[in-house]
Each structure stands twice: as structure tokens, then as C-alpha cells.
Design an enzyme around this catalytic site. Structure first.
Site, PDB file in Angstrom:
ATOM      1  N   CYS A   1       0.819  -1.214   0.000  1.00 55.46           N
ATOM      2  CA  CYS A   1       0.000   0.000   0.000  1.00 55.46           C
ATOM      3  C   CYS A   1       0.854   1.266   0.000  1.00 55.46           C
ATOM      4  O   CYS A   1       0.702   2.127  -0.854  1.00 55.46           O
ATOM      5  CB  CYS A   1      -0.912  -0.013   1.224  1.00 55.46           C
ATOM      6  SG  CYS A   1      -1.855   1.494   1.465  1.00 55.46           S
TER       7      CYS A   1
ATOM      8  N   CYS B   1      -1.743   1.689  -3.005  1.00 55.86           N
ATOM      9  CA  CYS B   1      -2.694   2.771  -2.765  1.00 55.86           C
ATOM     10  C   CYS B   1      -2.109   4.177  -2.767  1.00 55.86           C
ATOM     11  O   CYS B   1      -2.639   5.082  -3.418  1.00 55.86           O
ATOM     12  CB  CYS B   1      -3.396   2.606  -1.411  1.00 55.86           C
ATOM     13  SG  CYS B   1      -3.554   0.947  -0.806  1.00 55.86           S
TER      14      CYS B   1
ATOM     15  N   LYS C   1      -0.449   5.364  -6.049  1.00 59.61           N
ATOM     16  CA  LYS C   1      -1.518   5.325  -7.054  1.00 59.61           C
ATOM     17  C   LYS C   1      -2.413   6.544  -6.926  1.00 59.61           C
ATOM     18  O   LYS C   1      -2.744   7.218  -7.895  1.00 59.61           O
ATOM     19  CB  LYS C   1      -2.317   4.024  -6.844  1.00 59.61           C
ATOM     20  CG  LYS C   1      -3.538   3.855  -7.670  1.00 59.61           C
ATOM     21  CD  LYS C   1      -4.830   4.321  -7.004  1.00 59.61           C
ATOM     22  CE  LYS C   1      -5.249   3.573  -5.781  1.00 59.61           C
ATOM     23  NZ  LYS C   1      -5.854   2.269  -6.104  1.00 59.61           N
TER      24      LYS C   1
ATOM     25  N   TYR D   1      -8.586  -3.657 -11.580  1.00 56.79           N
ATOM     26  CA  TYR D   1      -8.512  -2.252 -11.176  1.00 56.79           C
ATOM     27  C   TYR D   1      -7.105  -1.686 -11.287  1.00 56.79           C
ATOM     28  O   TYR D   1      -6.914  -0.509 -11.598  1.00 56.79           O
ATOM     29  CB  TYR D   1      -9.103  -2.046  -9.775  1.00 56.79           C
ATOM     30  CG  TYR D   1      -8.238  -2.510  -8.628  1.00 56.79           C
ATOM     31  CD1 TYR D   1      -8.391  -3.779  -8.079  1.00 56.79           C
ATOM     32  CD2 TYR D   1      -7.264  -1.660  -8.084  1.00 56.79           C
ATOM     33  CE1 TYR D   1      -7.606  -4.192  -7.036  1.00 56.79           C
ATOM     34  CE2 TYR D   1      -6.470  -2.073  -7.039  1.00 56.79           C
ATOM     35  CZ  TYR D   1      -6.639  -3.347  -6.519  1.00 56.79           C
ATOM     36  OH  TYR D   1      -5.850  -3.771  -5.484  1.00 56.79           O
TER      37      TYR D   1
ATOM     38  N   GLU E   1      -6.597   1.591 -13.493  1.00 58.22           N
ATOM     39  CA  GLU E   1      -6.133   2.805 -12.811  1.00 58.22           C
ATOM     40  C   GLU E   1      -4.839   3.313 -13.434  1.00 58.22           C
ATOM     41  O   GLU E   1      -4.680   4.514 -13.664  1.00 58.22           O
ATOM     42  CB  GLU E   1      -5.942   2.536 -11.312  1.00 58.22           C
ATOM     43  CG  GLU E   1      -7.265   2.451 -10.553  1.00 58.22           C
ATOM     44  CD  GLU E   1      -7.085   2.055  -9.086  1.00 58.22           C
ATOM     45  OE1 GLU E   1      -5.967   1.684  -8.689  1.00 58.22           O
ATOM     46  OE2 GLU E   1      -8.083   2.118  -8.338  1.00 58.22           O
TER      47      GLU E   1
ATOM     48  N   HIS F   1     -27.134  19.964  -1.018  1.00 55.55           N
ATOM     49  CA  HIS F   1     -27.169  20.510  -2.373  1.00 55.55           C
ATOM     50  C   HIS F   1     -26.234  21.687  -2.507  1.00 55.55           C
ATOM     51  O   HIS F   1     -26.183  22.519  -1.611  1.00 55.55           O
ATOM     52  CB  HIS F   1     -28.615  20.933  -2.668  1.00 55.55           C
ATOM     53  CG  HIS F   1     -28.843  21.368  -4.076  1.00 55.55           C
ATOM     54  ND1 HIS F   1     -28.803  20.488  -5.137  1.00 55.55           N
ATOM     55  CD2 HIS F   1     -29.107  22.580  -4.601  1.00 55.55           C
ATOM     56  CE1 HIS F   1     -29.040  21.145  -6.257  1.00 55.55           C
ATOM     57  NE2 HIS F   1     -29.229  22.424  -5.961  1.00 55.55           N
TER      58      HIS F   1
ATOM     59  N   GLU G   1     -25.729  13.600  -3.098  1.00 52.31           N
ATOM     60  CA  GLU G   1     -27.161  13.721  -2.825  1.00 52.31           C
ATOM     61  C   GLU G   1     -27.997  12.925  -3.815  1.00 52.31           C
ATOM     62  O   GLU G   1     -29.166  12.629  -3.561  1.00 52.31           O
ATOM     63  CB  GLU G   1     -27.602  15.180  -2.853  1.00 52.31           C
ATOM     64  CG  GLU G   1     -27.551  15.816  -4.235  1.00 52.31           C
ATOM     65  CD  GLU G   1     -28.179  17.199  -4.285  1.00 52.31           C
ATOM     66  OE1 GLU G   1     -29.331  17.348  -3.831  1.00 52.31           O
ATOM     67  OE2 GLU G   1     -27.506  18.127  -4.788  1.00 52.31           O
TER      68      GLU G   1
END
Lengths: 493, 142
Positions: free
Chosen positions: A55, A60, A63, A198, A202, A466, A471
Site C-alpha cells: 500500500c 494505494c 496510485k 482495477y 487505474e 445541495h 445527494e
């Protein structure tokens, strides 16, 4: 020789990554004497890194930083529509050495803080490759070849995995993997990414956005295991941004040309048609394998190993009662840092604090950081339908238009979300899926809601914030079953 | 670009080379102590007659690349104060002893005792204030 029952340590952890370190630190908090073994075998291209695991070093963290660099590049262009006077847009380009230096500097600072933290907590760190001698004894081989013997009452295997290379000519000799891309000593140029999981998507995503043309070879489907409708939205967006996809294609060979460039050949498994092209870089993203081979598990009597080399341990305990496993090395569990960390901590508590809480691997949220991100928690639509039957499942869906996209006229065609729920009232939600900007930030809160058993009734009764993209979950009201148009009429109503 | 400037500070060899340059251009300059191990620290810092500003430095740390040259520039001309640079990657024991958890970290040592400390890249005023106090200079005005 130590008398029976006396060990050097209460706990020895093999692997100083997300799972291993979390387990070690929690154990020390509970009064245990702990040692951590960590060792990075250089990649085929010679890349190595410090303490912290995948990681921190080649996963992670770098990346996300490169993904951010790519997004910022796009933002500069969008800024013009908002009135920013950007002198000569054509001159805006990425300085690859500057990017990798900034990323690597950050990684090194994390390596250092990790080492200082271990020392602070009095955890003995051994920079050596560990293997079993017997259920309570490990042998660590250090860089200089010397060996160190360590005995421990409990041992946790947290060795993680490394990139798998396909068995084709030129793969190991000329290709790189995610191990190498984040510290690549020269700009990658035109890149072929083999693999559409992924990691492949990515990488292809940020490389393309940074200005390095990317092509992806997809063996079967993109993001296999993920909701396929959402996977399509992700790849459509990438195609619209210029990434080339060759579907149902497998690589045949990679050869180095006199120019130094690489010629890759592939074949379409359905039409048998062959293709080839010349690239500056070929990045293999064809899966990862668990690093259990070098552990000499036989010496410890650990036999619960799957065909792929992963350890089968439903409660993180192997068939040998004092030997456990945590993280990517586990069979059938999500390969994610937060999963490894959480499981590692709970494991330490069960080992040293008499706790009983097991790790809950269900409803773990995750996000794919492609240029347009995909965040999800819970079941995919396919899995829900397979498990409960189409009759018992209701899917609410909608396309949406992020407010910020209008002015720069960003493509909204792939901005889509859906909620997969049980059809029977109150319609408990089985899965939430979102493709759009900041998907990870959007989904995180909903992961807690899903853990609480949120229903469609509750979701629809939640008032949205909003203007946000999150939302849109509270505005869901059209079902797939109704056949009604899921495109938005207008905002604010 | 700052990165181009920082590259020149990258390797210890280049560090020494730049130090050599400092020495050859002016005889009144004090050379910065480059601490490579515990022994050197004890001999050249703890047992130093003069007070020493100890700068914990890392090559991967951007603020360090600003602070360290600044300290060198301010302290090298002084004859009653020394500067010691400790690379955190090479001196894990010292990092632990002085509880350095972040870089840059600056510790002022006089007669083997810690008399002051600051963490992070602070204002130039605070640095010059510390230097003046350590070298026995009385600050004019305030």
C-alpha cells in the site's frame, strides 16, 4: 537452547505491510513482545522499497497521488472555462521526474515514520526474508546472506502478494509492473497495459491523463468480479478520454526493437485475429499471487493452502493453532488495506486480550480510482439477482449531471448510480454503486449506513446536501423494472 | 525550479563537496559537522566547548532542503557557534535518543545539555533569535 515454553517473542509477524504492522502495534498495546520481519525481493526490473508494504510503497498511496496529478492536469484545462487566464494551454505538460520524485519523497517519509514508530513501540524490526523451521521457529535471511533464528509463541503470516507475469516471451525481460511504474526512471511514453482489473485500469487511466497514450488488453471483461454495468461506464469514460481497449485479447509476446521500443503481439481469443503495435512501455497487470512459496509452510505443518498459493483461514487461524494469516495472503477475502488493518487489529485482540469479535468481511466498501471513479459497497446487481432471484430484487437507478461539469462541458454520459435492494418493503439495501467524481468520498458514509441495514425507505427519506453528487442517492426514485427514463429532467426538483 | 536546486544536495558526497567549497573560499568559515555515527556526535557535539545547533535532516523532506542551507548560511560565518547536520536515515539511534518524530527538527546543545528545540520549518526570525541566544549575542532593539 531455550526451555520448552519460553520463546523469544509472544508474536512474530512475517510481513511489514498494512496487516502485519496493524497486528503488531495492537499486540504491543496489549503488552505482547513483538517482532516484525519485512523484506522486499527486487522486482524483475530491479525495483525495491522500504518498510510499509504494498500500500505505502507500490500501491494505494503512490496510485492515489498519481491519480491526483492526472486530475489536476485536467483541472487546469477546465479552469479556462471558469475564467482563469492560463497562458498557452499547449505548453502545459507533466514533468515525469518531478512527479516521481515528489511521490517517492512522500513514500520515503512514510517509510521513516513507520520505522521510528516501530522503534518507539519497542517492536523489533528485522529486515530479512522469513521462513518456517518449525511451528514456533522462523529463520530470517538478511540482505548480506546471514541468518537469524527467531522463536515465537504466535506467528502471523502477512506476506501479501506480488504482480504475476504471464508466461510469454519477453514478459519478465522487458515488461514492468505496478512494482516499477511509480518510480520509473524515465517517462513511460506510449504504454500498453496488459490486464483490465482495477490495477490495470487505474494505471492506464492516470498515464493517459498525464499525456502518455495508453492501450489496454482485456482478456475477458474489465473489472471482473465487480458490477459489470458500472465497469462498462468506467471503461466507456476511459475510451472517451482516448484510452484504446482491445477486448478478448491475450498477449502473445513482447520483443525489444533496435530503437529500444517494445513490440507487443496479441491475439483475439474469439476471432483468433492477431494484433501488434510498438510501445515505449509494457505494463503487466495480470493479477497478483500470494508470497507463500518461500515461507516453507511444510516445515510448520501448515496445509490449508489453495491452488493459487493463498492461505485458507476463515477466522485467520490456519490448521496449526498458533499460526495465523492476515491481509492479501488470505483466500477469498477482499485484498484491501483497510480490511487487512482491521482484521490484523481484531486478531491481535483475540490473541492477547481474550476478545472474541471476528472480522466481518461483508459489505466492505471500495473504490476504483480511474479518471472517472467507481465507488461501491455491498452486492453487485448480478450477485443480488443470482442470490435472491429477479423477482425479489429491486434496482433503483439514475444518470446525473454534476453542477461543476456544465461550464467546462465535461462529459456526463457516464455519471450514473444505482441502489440494489430487496423488493419487499422496507426494501433493505444490498448494494450501492456510484460512477462519478470523488466516488470514494461519496460511498464511505453510505458504507456505515449499509452496515446499519439501511433501507430504500430510509434512503429516500434522507434529505440531500445541495449541490453535491452524493445527494443523488437521496433522489433515487426510478426503478429498472418500471422502464422509465433514468435521465435527469433538471436539477433542484 | 526548487527541485533542480535540491538535487545538488542529494548525495552525501555532494554535501561534502559543497562544504569543501565553503572552506576554500573563506578561512573564517566554520565547517558544518556532518554526523555519521554516535561516536562523532559525542566527540564533536556533546563534548564541544562551543554551543552546537543540531539539525536533523532528511533528503526526502522538502522543508529540510530549505532550512538546512539557511542554517549553514547563518552559522558558518560564526566562530562561537557550530552547526551539526544529522541525516535521520543514517543515525537511527540519535533519532530515538532525541525523540525526533518529524523533520526538520533543530536541537540546541550547550555543554552536552539540550537548551532549546524546534520542529518544522519556522520563521527566519525565530531561527536568528535562537542563533543569537546560543552564540551569546544580545539581540538589538526588542
Amino acid at each position: 537452547m531455550a526451555p520448552v515454553g519460553t520463546y523469544d517473542y509472544d508474536l512474530a509477524v512475517i510481513g511489514g505491510g498494512s496487516g502485519g504492522l496493524a497486528c503488531a502495534k495492537e499486540a504491543v498495546n496489549l503488552g505482547a513482545k513483538v517482532t516484525v520481519l519485512d523484506y522486499v525481493t527486487p522486482s524483475p526490473q530491479g525495483t525495491k522499497w522500504g518498510l510499509g508494504g504494498t500500500c505505502v510503497n507500490v500501491g494505494c498511496i503512490p496510485k492515489k497521488l498519481m491519480h491526483q496529478a492526472a486530475l489536476l492536469g485536467e483541472s487546469i484545462h477546465e479552469a479556462v472555462a471558469y475564467g482563469w487566464e492560463v497562458p498557452s494551454l499547449d505548453a502545459i505538460k507533466i514533468n515525469w521526474p518531478a512527479l516521481t520524485e515528489a511521490v517517492q519523497n512522500h513514500i520515503k517519509s512514510v517509510n521513516w515514520v513507520t520505522r521510528v514508530d516501530l522503534r518507539e513501540k519497542k517492536i523489533d524490526y528485522v529486515n530479512g526474508l522469513g521462513e518456517f523451521k518449525d511451528p514456533h521457529t522462523l529463520i530470517a535471511t538478511l540482505k548480506n546472506g546471514s541468518k537469524k533464528e527467531i522463536t515465537a509463541k504466535n506467528i502471523v503470516i502477512a506476506v501479501g502478494g506480488r504482480p504475476h507475469y504471464p508466461d510469454i516471451p519477453g514478459a519478465v525481460e522487458y515488461c514492468i509492473s505496478s512494482d516499477d511504474i511509480f518510480s520509473l526512471g524515465h517517462p513511460p511514453g506510449k504504454t500498453l497495459v496488459v490486464g483490465a482489473g482495477y490495477i490495470g485500469l487505474e494505471c492506464a487511466g492516470f498515464l493517459n491523463s498525464l499525456g502518455y497514450p495508453a492501450t489496454v488488453l482485456v482478456r475477458s471483461v474489465p473489472l471482473r468480479g465487480f458490477d459489470q454495468q458500472m465497469a462498462q461506464a468506467v471503461t466507456s469514460e476511459m475510451e472517451q478520454k482516448g484510452v484504446v481497449f482491445h477486448n478478448k485479447c491475450v498477449p502473445l509476446s513482447v520483443e525489444k526493437l533496435e530503437t529500444g521500443q517494445l513490440k507487443a503481439r496479441w491475439q483475439n481469443t474469439e476471432t483468433q485475429e492477431r494484433g501488434e503495435d510498438v510501445f515505449d512501455t509494457v505494463l503487466m497487470a495480470t493479477g497478483r499471487y500470494a508470497l507463500t512459496k518461500t515461507l516453507n509452510l511444510e516445515a510448520a505443518g501448515v496445509t490449508c493452502v489453495s491452488n493459487s498459493g493463498k492461505i485458507i483461514a476463515e477466522t485467520e487461524q490456519t490448521n496449526v493453532s498458533n499460526i495465523y494469516a492476515v491481509g492479501d495472503v488470505l483466500e477469498g477475502k477482499p485484498e484491501l488495506t483497510p480490511v487487512a488493518i482491521h482484521a490484523g487489529r481484531l486478531l491481535a485482540r483475540r490473541m492477547f486480550a481474550g476478545a472474541t469479535q471476528p472480522m466481518d468481511y461483508d459489505n466492505v466498501a471500495t473504490t476504483v480510482f480511474t479518471p472517472l471513479e467507481y465507488g461501491c459497497v455491498g452486492l453487485s446487481e448480478e450477485t443480488a439477482l443470482a442470490r435472491h432471484g429477479a423477482d425479489k430484487v429491486e434496482v433503483y437507478h439514475a444518470f446525473y449531471k454534476p453542477t461543476e461539469f456544465f461550464i467546462p462541458q465535461r462529459n456526463i454520459r457516464n455519471c450514473y448510480l444505482k441502489a440494489v435492494a430487496l423488493r419487499e418493503a422496507p426494501q433493505r439495501i444490498l448494494g450501492l454503486h456510484f460512477v462519478g467524481p470523488v466516488a470514494g468520498e461519496v460511498i464511505q458514509g453510505f458504507a456505515a449506513a449499509v452496515k446499519c441495514g439501511i433501507t430504500m425507505e430510509q434512503l429516500m427519506n434522507t434529505v440531500g446536501i445541495h449541490p453535491t453528487v452524493a445527494e443523488e442517492f437521496t433522489r433515487l426514485n426510478i426503478t429498472k423494472r418500471s422502464g422509465k427514463d433514468p435521465n435527469p429532467a433538471s436539477c433542484c426538483s | 525550479m526548487s527541485n533542480a536546486i535540491c538535487k545538488s544536495l542529494r548525495s552525501p558526497v555532494r554535501n561534502l563537496a559543497s562544504l569543501k567549497k565553503a572552506i576554500s573560499t573563506s578561512l573564517v568559515h566554520n565547517e558544518t559537522i556532518l554526523v555519521r555515527n554516535n561516536e562523532e556526535f559525542i566527540n564533536k557535539v556533546m563534548n564541544n566547548d562551543k554551543p552546537v545547533i543540531v539539525n536533523f535532516h532528511a533528503e526526502w523532506c522538502e522543508p529540510c532542503k530549505i532550512l538546512t542551507p539557511q542554517l549553514k548560511q547563518l552559522i558558518e560565518p560564526l566562530t562561537d557557534l557550530d552547526l551539526a547536520v544529522v541525516d535521520v536515515e543514517d543515525n537511527a539511534d540519535l533519532v530515538h535518543t532525541f525523540e525526533v518524530k518529524a523533520v526538520p527538527a533543530v536541537i540546541a546543545i550547550k555543554n552536552g545539555l539540550i537548551v532549546d528545540k524546534f520542529i518544522g520549518l519556522v520563521e527566519t526570525d525565530m531561527i536568528t533569535c535562537l542563533i543569537n541566544r546560543m552564540s551569546g549575542k544580545k539581540k538589538e532593539g526588542t
